[in-house]
Motif scaffolding. Structure first.
Motif, PDB file in Angstrom:
ATOM      1  N   GLY A  56      -1.653  -0.466   6.086  1.00  0.00           N
ATOM      2  CA  GLY A  56      -0.549   0.470   5.874  1.00  0.00           C
ATOM      3  C   GLY A  56       0.776  -0.101   6.356  1.00  0.00           C
ATOM      4  N   ARG A  57       0.745  -0.717   7.530  1.00  0.00           N
ATOM      5  CA  ARG A  57       1.997  -1.265   8.083  1.00  0.00           C
ATOM      6  C   ARG A  57       2.531  -2.408   7.239  1.00  0.00           C
ATOM      7  NH1 ARG A  57       2.071  -1.395  14.669  1.00  0.00           N
ATOM      8  NH2 ARG A  57       4.111  -2.354  14.347  1.00  0.00           N
ATOM      9  N   THR A  58       1.620  -3.260   6.716  1.00  0.00           N
ATOM     10  CA  THR A  58       2.115  -4.370   5.901  1.00  0.00           C
ATOM     11  C   THR A  58       2.605  -3.868   4.551  1.00  0.00           C
ATOM     12  OG1 THR A  58      -0.161  -4.841   5.261  1.00  0.00           O
ATOM     13  CG2 THR A  58       0.785  -6.235   6.968  1.00  0.00           C
ATOM     14  N   ILE A  59       1.950  -2.842   4.031  1.00  0.00           N
ATOM     15  CA  ILE A  59       2.410  -2.280   2.751  1.00  0.00           C
ATOM     16  C   ILE A  59       3.834  -1.736   2.905  1.00  0.00           C
ATOM     17  CG2 ILE A  59       2.050  -0.371   1.099  1.00  0.00           C
ATOM     18  CD1 ILE A  59      -1.008  -0.955   1.408  1.00  0.00           C
ATOM     19  N   SER A  60       4.080  -1.021   4.005  1.00  0.00           N
ATOM     20  CA  SER A  60       5.438  -0.516   4.253  1.00  0.00           C
ATOM     21  C   SER A  60       6.430  -1.664   4.353  1.00  0.00           C
ATOM     22  CB  SER A  60       5.502   0.278   5.563  1.00  0.00           C
ATOM     23  OG  SER A  60       4.626   1.354   5.507  1.00  0.00           O
ATOM     24  N   LEU A  61       6.036  -2.725   5.052  1.00  0.00           N
ATOM     25  CA  LEU A  61       6.930  -3.882   5.201  1.00  0.00           C
ATOM     26  C   LEU A  61       7.265  -4.485   3.836  1.00  0.00           C
ATOM     27  CD1 LEU A  61       8.335  -6.241   6.761  1.00  0.00           C
ATOM     28  CD2 LEU A  61       6.084  -7.331   6.908  1.00  0.00           C
ATOM     29  N   PHE A  62       6.225  -4.771   3.032  1.00  0.00           N
ATOM     30  CA  PHE A  62       6.477  -5.429   1.746  1.00  0.00           C
ATOM     31  C   PHE A  62       7.254  -4.540   0.781  1.00  0.00           C
ATOM     32  CE2 PHE A  62       2.774  -8.253   2.995  1.00  0.00           C
ATOM     33  CZ  PHE A  62       3.597  -9.327   3.286  1.00  0.00           C
ATOM     34  N   ARG A  63       7.054  -3.222   0.893  1.00  0.00           N
ATOM     35  CA  ARG A  63       7.823  -2.315   0.032  1.00  0.00           C
ATOM     36  C   ARG A  63       9.308  -2.340   0.379  1.00  0.00           C
ATOM     37  NH1 ARG A  63       5.398   2.161  -2.911  1.00  0.00           N
ATOM     38  NH2 ARG A  63       7.352   3.225  -2.481  1.00  0.00           N
ATOM     39  N   SER A  64       9.608  -2.658   1.658  1.00  0.00           N
ATOM     40  CA  SER A  64      11.017  -2.646   2.086  1.00  0.00           C
ATOM     41  C   SER A  64      11.749  -3.949   1.727  1.00  0.00           C
ATOM     42  CB  SER A  64      11.097  -2.415   3.596  1.00  0.00           C
ATOM     43  OG  SER A  64      10.750  -3.609   4.287  1.00  0.00           O
ATOM     44  N   LEU A  65      10.995  -4.981   1.332  1.00  0.00           N
ATOM     45  CA  LEU A  65      11.633  -6.275   1.031  1.00  0.00           C
ATOM     46  C   LEU A  65      12.118  -6.317  -0.420  1.00  0.00           C
ATOM     47  CD1 LEU A  65       9.078  -8.665   2.806  1.00  0.00           C
ATOM     48  CD2 LEU A  65      11.169  -7.672   3.758  1.00  0.00           C
ATOM     49  N   ASN A  85     -10.193  -9.994  -1.465  1.00  0.00           N
ATOM     50  CA  ASN A  85      -9.608 -10.273  -0.143  1.00  0.00           C
ATOM     51  C   ASN A  85      -8.286  -9.512  -0.007  1.00  0.00           C
ATOM     52  OD1 ASN A  85      -7.187 -12.033  -0.470  1.00  0.00           O
ATOM     53  ND2 ASN A  85      -8.648 -13.402  -1.477  1.00  0.00           N
ATOM     54  N   PRO A  86      -7.828  -9.292   1.234  1.00  0.00           N
ATOM     55  CA  PRO A  86      -6.667  -8.401   1.420  1.00  0.00           C
ATOM     56  C   PRO A  86      -5.363  -8.917   0.812  1.00  0.00           C
ATOM     57  CG  PRO A  86      -7.332  -9.398   3.512  1.00  0.00           C
ATOM     58  CD  PRO A  86      -8.397  -9.732   2.523  1.00  0.00           C
ATOM     59  N   VAL A  87      -5.226 -10.250   0.641  1.00  0.00           N
ATOM     60  CA  VAL A  87      -4.007 -10.774   0.010  1.00  0.00           C
ATOM     61  C   VAL A  87      -4.039 -10.465  -1.495  1.00  0.00           C
ATOM     62  CG1 VAL A  87      -2.610 -12.842  -0.407  1.00  0.00           C
ATOM     63  CG2 VAL A  87      -3.767 -12.553   1.781  1.00  0.00           C
ATOM     64  N   ARG A  92      -2.774  -6.529  -6.309  1.00  0.00           N
ATOM     65  CA  ARG A  92      -3.161  -5.360  -7.130  1.00  0.00           C
ATOM     66  C   ARG A  92      -2.186  -4.207  -6.951  1.00  0.00           C
ATOM     67  NH1 ARG A  92      -9.277  -4.883  -7.830  1.00  0.00           N
ATOM     68  NH2 ARG A  92      -9.828  -7.039  -8.276  1.00  0.00           N
ATOM     69  N   ALA A  93      -1.643  -4.108  -5.724  1.00  0.00           N
ATOM     70  CA  ALA A  93      -0.686  -3.028  -5.450  1.00  0.00           C
ATOM     71  C   ALA A  93       0.714  -3.367  -5.981  1.00  0.00           C
ATOM     72  CB  ALA A  93      -0.626  -2.772  -3.946  1.00  0.00           C
ATOM     73  N   ILE A  96       2.998  -8.421  -4.070  1.00  0.00           N
ATOM     74  CA  ILE A  96       3.172  -9.878  -3.988  1.00  0.00           C
ATOM     75  C   ILE A  96       2.473 -10.523  -5.185  1.00  0.00           C
ATOM     76  CG2 ILE A  96       3.153  -9.876  -1.444  1.00  0.00           C
ATOM     77  CD1 ILE A  96       0.274 -11.045  -1.708  1.00  0.00           C
ATOM     78  N   ARG A  97       2.668 -11.831  -5.331  1.00  0.00           N
ATOM     79  CA  ARG A  97       1.868 -12.599  -6.281  1.00  0.00           C
ATOM     80  C   ARG A  97       0.880 -13.430  -5.478  1.00  0.00           C
ATOM     81  NH1 ARG A  97       2.752 -14.487 -11.377  1.00  0.00           N
ATOM     82  NH2 ARG A  97       0.677 -15.309 -10.967  1.00  0.00           N
ATOM     83  N   HIS A  98      -0.407 -13.322  -5.779  1.00  0.00           N
ATOM     84  CA  HIS A  98      -1.436 -14.092  -5.087  1.00  0.00           C
ATOM     85  C   HIS A  98      -1.808 -15.286  -5.954  1.00  0.00           C
ATOM     86  CE1 HIS A  98      -5.942 -14.516  -4.020  1.00  0.00           C
ATOM     87  NE2 HIS A  98      -5.241 -15.134  -3.095  1.00  0.00           N
ATOM     88  N   LEU A  99      -1.591 -16.487  -5.439  1.00  0.00           N
ATOM     89  CA  LEU A  99      -1.935 -17.691  -6.201  1.00  0.00           C
ATOM     90  C   LEU A  99      -3.197 -18.308  -5.624  1.00  0.00           C
ATOM     91  CD1 LEU A  99       1.605 -19.346  -6.624  1.00  0.00           C
ATOM     92  CD2 LEU A  99       0.366 -17.952  -8.295  1.00  0.00           C
TER      93      LEU A  99
END
Ligand SMILES: [Mn+2]
Length: 367
Positions: A56-65, A85-87, A92-93, A96-99
């Protein structure tokens, strides 16, 4: 184009849980303000299946960037084939782009960069991984190309069958970025970069250096290190000689107050070295640790080493304790005229100090 390069944030790391978030957030937010794109090199999370709280905390962080993020997964996030895996979950959300054995072209203001990524593979499969990458990802001609990895590399880590810089240099990428190694490094004249972790994990001397991320300028082909606010980590050693318990405790507490005054809130690793007064053992020195204080009690270590050495020697020579002791006595008595055989002295010593003394003073058989 400016590219931010961040690695090994290990959010949720139990030992320094809050620091892991605060320092990851500091790195990503600062990078978001300075770069056009952010590349993340694996071990975003400390575990394969982070708690909902951590996710949850990382999702909030990435949404703010605001800037796009490309990421690979690290060994801490690697899961069995078919398991998400979580990355990859963050991709999926749509955050980010997962390579992973895949690539993309990022364009900004008419400038294009080619970005490829290989998530972590076990060390013994790393060379095969690189072969697979060569087959699945073709670098377009003339492009500024970047490879993201999360692997051990022989020049920086002890181990066998590891990738070497020479293996990577020949791949044809303009820039190779690697996570996994928590200490900041650069090699190949700035074409190979390891930004290091944003959180302290190993409490090694090298980790007392500042934490942060790299900012790469594709025009100037240069990187700079950007330091982030981070809890300080201080390592100190105290040396003693035949010390009493009080002496060790007093010196340790004086050192700790001095360090804490200069650097409030710092993580401290205090190493105690040297010797204790006869009859004292290292466990007799008990200095309470806490979440930020780590006591490294190496007192009398050389003695423990001597004991170990004798035991090892004995094992190697496959001698019994008796043979071993007799051999030692024999060696000590070499060239000296004695009235007894080494085995007799051993028997006497085994019987007790009185008997041994009696033998040495010539009171043979005096019982
Ligand atoms: Mn890591």
């Amino acid at each position: 184009m400016k590219i931010a390069i961040i690695a090994d944030t290990h959010v949720g790391y139990p030992r320094f849980y809050e620091d892991s978030f605060a320092q990851a957030e500091a790195a990503f937010m600062d990078a978001d303000s300075k770069a056009d794109v952010i590349l993340f090199l694996g071990d975003l999370y400390d575990t394969r299946v982070p708690s909902l709280q951590v996710l949850g905390r990382t999702i909030s962080l990435f949404r703010s960037l605001k800037k796009p993020i490309y990421a690979i997964h690290g060994n801490h996030e690697r899961r069995a084939k078919g398991a998400l895996n979580p990355v990859a979950l963050l991709e999926r959300a749509g955050l980010i782009r997962h390579l992973n054995f895949s690539s993309d072209v990022f364009e900004n203001g008419g400038e294009k960069v080619f970005i490829a990524g290989m998530g972590n593979v076990p060390d013994d499969l790393a060379k095969a991984g690189i072969r697979k990458l060569k087959e699945s990802v073709k670098i377009p001609e003339g492009a500024f190309s970047i490879l993201m990895l999360h692997q051990s590399v022989k020049e920086f880590v002890f181990g066998e069958e590891l990738l070497e810089l020479a293996d990577l240099e020949g791949l044809g990428y303009s820039l190779i970025l690697n996570g996994h190694i928590h200490i900041r490094k650069d090699a190949l004249e700035g074409r190979f970069l390891i930004p290091g972790s944003t959180v302290i994990t190993q409490l090694t001397r090298e980790e007392t250096n500042p934490r942060g991320y790299y900012l790469y300028d594709t025009k100037e082909k240069r990187h700079e290190f950007v330091e982030i606010p981070c809890r300080k980590f201080i390592m100190e050693e105290l040396e003693f000689r035949d010390a009493r318990i009080e002496e060790v405790k007093e010196k340790a507490s004086a050192a700790l107050s001095r360090i804490r005054e200069n650097a409030p809130g710092a993580i401290i690793r205090l190493r105690l070295k040297g010797t204790l007064e006869k009859g004292l053992r290292p466990p007799d020195i008990a200095i309470p640790e806490d979440g930020l204080l780590f006591i490294d009690n190496k007192l009398n270590e050389h003695m423990a080493r001597m004991d170990l050495r004798a035991i090892r020697e004995m094992r190697e020579k496959k001698l019994s304790m008796r043979e071993m002791s007799e051999a030692r006595i024999r060696e000590k008595l070499k060239g000296k005229v004695t009235l007894f055989e080494p085995s007799e002295l051993f028997d006497a010593m085994a019987a007790g100090p009185e008997e041994a003394m009696g033998l040495l003073q010539g009171r043979r058989g005096a019982k």
